[in-house]
Scaffold this motif. Structure first.
Motif, PDB file in Angstrom:
ATOM      1  N   LYS A  50       0.845  -1.192   0.000  1.00 54.96           N
ATOM      2  CA  LYS A  50       0.000   0.000   0.000  1.00 54.96           C
ATOM      3  C   LYS A  50       0.883   1.245   0.000  1.00 54.96           C
ATOM      4  CE  LYS A  50      -3.788   2.287   2.341  1.00 54.96           C
ATOM      5  NZ  LYS A  50      -4.221   2.763   3.667  1.00 54.96           N
ATOM      6  N   GLY A  51       0.485   2.256  -0.778  1.00 54.27           N
ATOM      7  CA  GLY A  51       1.261   3.478  -0.821  1.00 54.27           C
ATOM      8  C   GLY A  51       0.579   4.558  -1.606  1.00 54.27           C
ATOM      9  N   LYS A  52       1.361   5.579  -1.924  1.00 61.12           N
ATOM     10  CA  LYS A  52       0.811   6.762  -2.585  1.00 61.12           C
ATOM     11  C   LYS A  52       1.716   7.173  -3.743  1.00 61.12           C
ATOM     12  CE  LYS A  52      -1.581  10.559  -0.709  1.00 61.12           C
ATOM     13  NZ  LYS A  52      -1.754  11.539   0.357  1.00 61.12           N
ATOM     14  N   VAL A  53       1.106   7.507  -4.869  1.00 57.57           N
ATOM     15  CA  VAL A  53       1.851   8.017  -6.019  1.00 57.57           C
ATOM     16  C   VAL A  53       2.333   9.425  -5.686  1.00 57.57           C
ATOM     17  CG1 VAL A  53       1.726   8.663  -8.454  1.00 57.57           C
ATOM     18  CG2 VAL A  53       0.530   6.613  -7.634  1.00 57.57           C
ATOM     19  N   THR A  54       3.656   9.635  -5.805  1.00 58.10           N
ATOM     20  CA  THR A  54       4.203  10.935  -5.417  1.00 58.10           C
ATOM     21  C   THR A  54       4.707  11.761  -6.602  1.00 58.10           C
ATOM     22  OG1 THR A  54       6.331   9.864  -5.012  1.00 58.10           O
ATOM     23  CG2 THR A  54       4.893  10.205  -3.104  1.00 58.10           C
ATOM     24  N   TYR A  55       4.997  11.115  -7.715  1.00 58.00           N
ATOM     25  CA  TYR A  55       5.548  11.884  -8.839  1.00 58.00           C
ATOM     26  C   TYR A  55       5.408  11.073 -10.121  1.00 58.00           C
ATOM     27  CZ  TYR A  55       8.758  15.266 -11.036  1.00 58.00           C
ATOM     28  OH  TYR A  55       9.311  16.235 -11.827  1.00 58.00           O
ATOM     29  N   GLY A  56       5.068  11.766 -11.207  1.00 53.97           N
ATOM     30  CA  GLY A  56       5.020  11.120 -12.506  1.00 53.97           C
ATOM     31  C   GLY A  56       3.605  10.945 -13.016  1.00 53.97           C
ATOM     32  N   PRO A  57       3.446  10.302 -14.179  1.00 53.79           N
ATOM     33  CA  PRO A  57       4.531   9.730 -14.982  1.00 53.79           C
ATOM     34  C   PRO A  57       5.319  10.818 -15.718  1.00 53.79           C
ATOM     35  CG  PRO A  57       2.451   9.487 -16.141  1.00 53.79           C
ATOM     36  CD  PRO A  57       2.125  10.079 -14.796  1.00 53.79           C
ATOM     37  N   TYR A  58       6.597  10.517 -15.912  1.00 58.00           N
ATOM     38  CA  TYR A  58       7.461  11.415 -16.685  1.00 58.00           C
ATOM     39  C   TYR A  58       8.353  10.569 -17.587  1.00 58.00           C
ATOM     40  CZ  TYR A  58      10.498  10.318 -12.677  1.00 58.00           C
ATOM     41  OH  TYR A  58      11.211   9.679 -11.689  1.00 58.00           O
ATOM     42  N   LEU A  59       8.847  11.199 -18.658  1.00 53.57           N
ATOM     43  CA  LEU A  59       9.683  10.494 -19.629  1.00 53.57           C
ATOM     44  C   LEU A  59      10.935   9.978 -18.916  1.00 53.57           C
ATOM     45  CD1 LEU A  59       9.313   9.913 -22.615  1.00 53.57           C
ATOM     46  CD2 LEU A  59      10.730  11.915 -23.115  1.00 53.57           C
ATOM     47  N   PHE A  60      11.271   8.696 -19.148  1.00 49.03           N
ATOM     48  CA  PHE A  60      12.404   8.102 -18.446  1.00 49.03           C
ATOM     49  C   PHE A  60      13.514   7.692 -19.390  1.00 49.03           C
ATOM     50  CE2 PHE A  60      14.614   4.493 -16.434  1.00 49.03           C
ATOM     51  CZ  PHE A  60      15.069   5.112 -15.288  1.00 49.03           C
ATOM     52  N   TYR A  61      13.220   6.826 -20.349  1.00 51.13           N
ATOM     53  CA  TYR A  61      14.291   6.263 -21.187  1.00 51.13           C
ATOM     54  C   TYR A  61      13.684   5.743 -22.482  1.00 51.13           C
ATOM     55  CZ  TYR A  61      18.503   3.444 -22.183  1.00 51.13           C
ATOM     56  OH  TYR A  61      19.633   2.904 -22.731  1.00 51.13           O
ATOM     57  N   ARG A  62      14.225   6.184 -23.578  1.00 53.41           N
ATOM     58  CA  ARG A  62      13.848   5.669 -24.891  1.00 53.41           C
ATOM     59  C   ARG A  62      12.330   5.563 -25.077  1.00 53.41           C
ATOM     60  NH1 ARG A  62      18.495   0.977 -25.894  1.00 53.41           N
ATOM     61  NH2 ARG A  62      20.183   2.424 -26.271  1.00 53.41           N
ATOM     62  N   GLY A  63      11.661   6.645 -24.799  1.00 57.03           N
ATOM     63  CA  GLY A  63      10.229   6.694 -25.056  1.00 57.03           C
ATOM     64  C   GLY A  63       9.359   6.025 -24.018  1.00 57.03           C
ATOM     65  N   THR A  64       9.974   5.589 -22.916  1.00 62.23           N
ATOM     66  CA  THR A  64       9.184   4.997 -21.832  1.00 62.23           C
ATOM     67  C   THR A  64       9.153   5.961 -20.638  1.00 62.23           C
ATOM     68  OG1 THR A  64      11.114   3.859 -20.913  1.00 62.23           O
ATOM     69  CG2 THR A  64       9.767   2.647 -22.530  1.00 62.23           C
ATOM     70  N   TYR A  65       8.303   5.642 -19.677  1.00 65.29           N
ATOM     71  CA  TYR A  65       8.014   6.564 -18.579  1.00 65.29           C
ATOM     72  C   TYR A  65       8.347   5.957 -17.221  1.00 65.29           C
ATOM     73  CZ  TYR A  65       5.747   9.188 -22.210  1.00 65.29           C
ATOM     74  OH  TYR A  65       5.520   9.894 -23.362  1.00 65.29           O
ATOM     75  N   ALA A  66       8.308   6.812 -16.204  1.00 63.18           N
ATOM     76  CA  ALA A  66       8.531   6.371 -14.826  1.00 63.18           C
ATOM     77  C   ALA A  66       7.474   6.985 -13.929  1.00 63.18           C
ATOM     78  CB  ALA A  66       9.922   6.785 -14.353  1.00 63.18           C
ATOM     79  N   ILE A  67       7.190   6.264 -12.836  1.00 59.98           N
ATOM     80  CA  ILE A  67       6.281   6.789 -11.815  1.00 59.98           C
ATOM     81  C   ILE A  67       6.863   6.445 -10.443  1.00 59.98           C
ATOM     82  CG2 ILE A  67       4.783   4.739 -11.767  1.00 59.98           C
ATOM     83  CD1 ILE A  67       2.420   6.741 -11.488  1.00 59.98           C
ATOM     84  N   GLU A  68       6.756   7.383  -9.509  1.00 65.71           N
ATOM     85  CA  GLU A  68       7.322   7.199  -8.171  1.00 65.71           C
ATOM     86  C   GLU A  68       6.193   6.945  -7.179  1.00 65.71           C
ATOM     87  OE1 GLU A  68      10.018  10.456  -7.338  1.00 65.71           O
ATOM     88  OE2 GLU A  68      10.950  10.254  -9.316  1.00 65.71           O
ATOM     89  N   PHE A  69       6.444   5.968  -6.301  1.00 61.38           N
ATOM     90  CA  PHE A  69       5.406   5.451  -5.417  1.00 61.38           C
ATOM     91  C   PHE A  69       5.995   5.282  -4.025  1.00 61.38           C
ATOM     92  CE2 PHE A  69       2.729   1.619  -4.220  1.00 61.38           C
ATOM     93  CZ  PHE A  69       1.511   2.300  -4.177  1.00 61.38           C
ATOM     94  N   ARG A  70       5.476   6.027  -3.054  1.00 58.46           N
ATOM     95  CA  ARG A  70       5.978   5.933  -1.677  1.00 58.46           C
ATOM     96  C   ARG A  70       5.124   4.943  -0.899  1.00 58.46           C
ATOM     97  NH1 ARG A  70       9.040   8.277   2.303  1.00 58.46           N
ATOM     98  NH2 ARG A  70       9.953   9.788   0.868  1.00 58.46           N
ATOM     99  N   LEU A  71       5.775   3.899  -0.396  1.00 61.21           N
ATOM    100  CA  LEU A  71       5.066   2.880   0.372  1.00 61.21           C
ATOM    101  C   LEU A  71       4.760   3.402   1.778  1.00 61.21           C
ATOM    102  CD1 LEU A  71       7.326  -0.176  -0.591  1.00 61.21           C
ATOM    103  CD2 LEU A  71       5.383   0.796  -1.847  1.00 61.21           C
ATOM    104  N   ASP A  72       3.725   2.886   2.383  1.00 62.93           N
ATOM    105  CA  ASP A  72       3.415   3.283   3.761  1.00 62.93           C
ATOM    106  C   ASP A  72       4.556   2.916   4.702  1.00 62.93           C
ATOM    107  OD1 ASP A  72       1.065   4.271   2.834  1.00 62.93           O
ATOM    108  OD2 ASP A  72      -0.244   2.940   4.002  1.00 62.93           O
ATOM    109  N   SER A  73       5.357   1.910   4.333  1.00 67.28           N
ATOM    110  CA  SER A  73       6.522   1.526   5.140  1.00 67.28           C
ATOM    111  C   SER A  73       7.633   2.565   5.082  1.00 67.28           C
ATOM    112  CB  SER A  73       7.070   0.184   4.643  1.00 67.28           C
ATOM    113  OG  SER A  73       7.567   0.314   3.321  1.00 67.28           O
ATOM    114  N   GLY A  74       7.521   3.526   4.153  1.00 67.94           N
ATOM    115  CA  GLY A  74       8.523   4.577   4.026  1.00 67.94           C
ATOM    116  C   GLY A  74       9.427   4.420   2.829  1.00 67.94           C
ATOM    117  N   LYS A  75       9.567   3.171   2.335  1.00 68.49           N
ATOM    118  CA  LYS A  75      10.393   2.958   1.153  1.00 68.49           C
ATOM    119  C   LYS A  75       9.753   3.616  -0.070  1.00 68.49           C
ATOM    120  CE  LYS A  75      12.768  -1.413   2.191  1.00 68.49           C
ATOM    121  NZ  LYS A  75      12.251  -1.915   3.454  1.00 68.49           N
TER     122      LYS A  75
END
Ligand SMILES: [Zn+2]
Length: 157
Positions: A50-75
């Protein structure tokens, strides 16, 4: 127990060869900051906890994207080389463990989930070009053991 980010464990080990964390890149000038989970384009990707989306999606590499996800555990998990996020997923979305978050993307030839894990003790951008050899934030972790500990998703949240 966390949920594996794909519906299956890849045939090719994410802890071996060029797919493993720490594998050489750019002739040894850089090291791979993730585990690569080889899967067909469009494969579903799940929230590992379980967690929360904190950033993204944004362009990452060769036309693909990234999304950042903070887990409730802190990771923090960065799901990279994705095609797109799932419908309804955006910054601020809270997702239960096992929820659909994104789909695997395809670069020129390969398609995979490039899975990055952070302790969550750092702040600022995850990519830090001036921090060799990984060029990532200092709280970057090797995700191999974490992925090994994940169970395949059995129910849809
Ligand atoms: Zn990778």
């Amino acid at each position: 127990m966390a949920t594996f980010p794909l519906p299956f464990k890849p045939t090719l080990s994410y802890s071996a060869g060029g797919r493993r964390f720490g594998a050489n890149r750019d002739g040894g000038k850089r090291k791979h900051a993730a585990c690569d989970l080889i899967a067909p384009k469009g494969t579903e990707i799940y929230a590992v906890e379980k967690g929360k989306v904190t950033y993204g999606p944004y362009l990452f590499y060769r036309g693909t994207y990234a999304i950042e996800f903070r887990l409730d555990s802190g990771k923090v998990v960065r799901y990279c080389e994705i095609e797109k996020v799932a419908s309804g997923v955006s910054v601020g979305s809270t997702l239960e463990e096992g929820a659909l978050i994104a789909y695997v993307g395809k670069m020129y030839v390969d398609s995979m989930l490039h899975f990055e894990l952070y302790a969550g003790t750092g702040s600022g951008p995850l990519t830090v070009r001036a921090n060799p050899p990984y060029q990532r934030r200092a709280d970057l972790l090797n995700p191999s053991d974490y992925l090994d500990s994940c169970a395949l998703r059995t129910t849809t949240p």
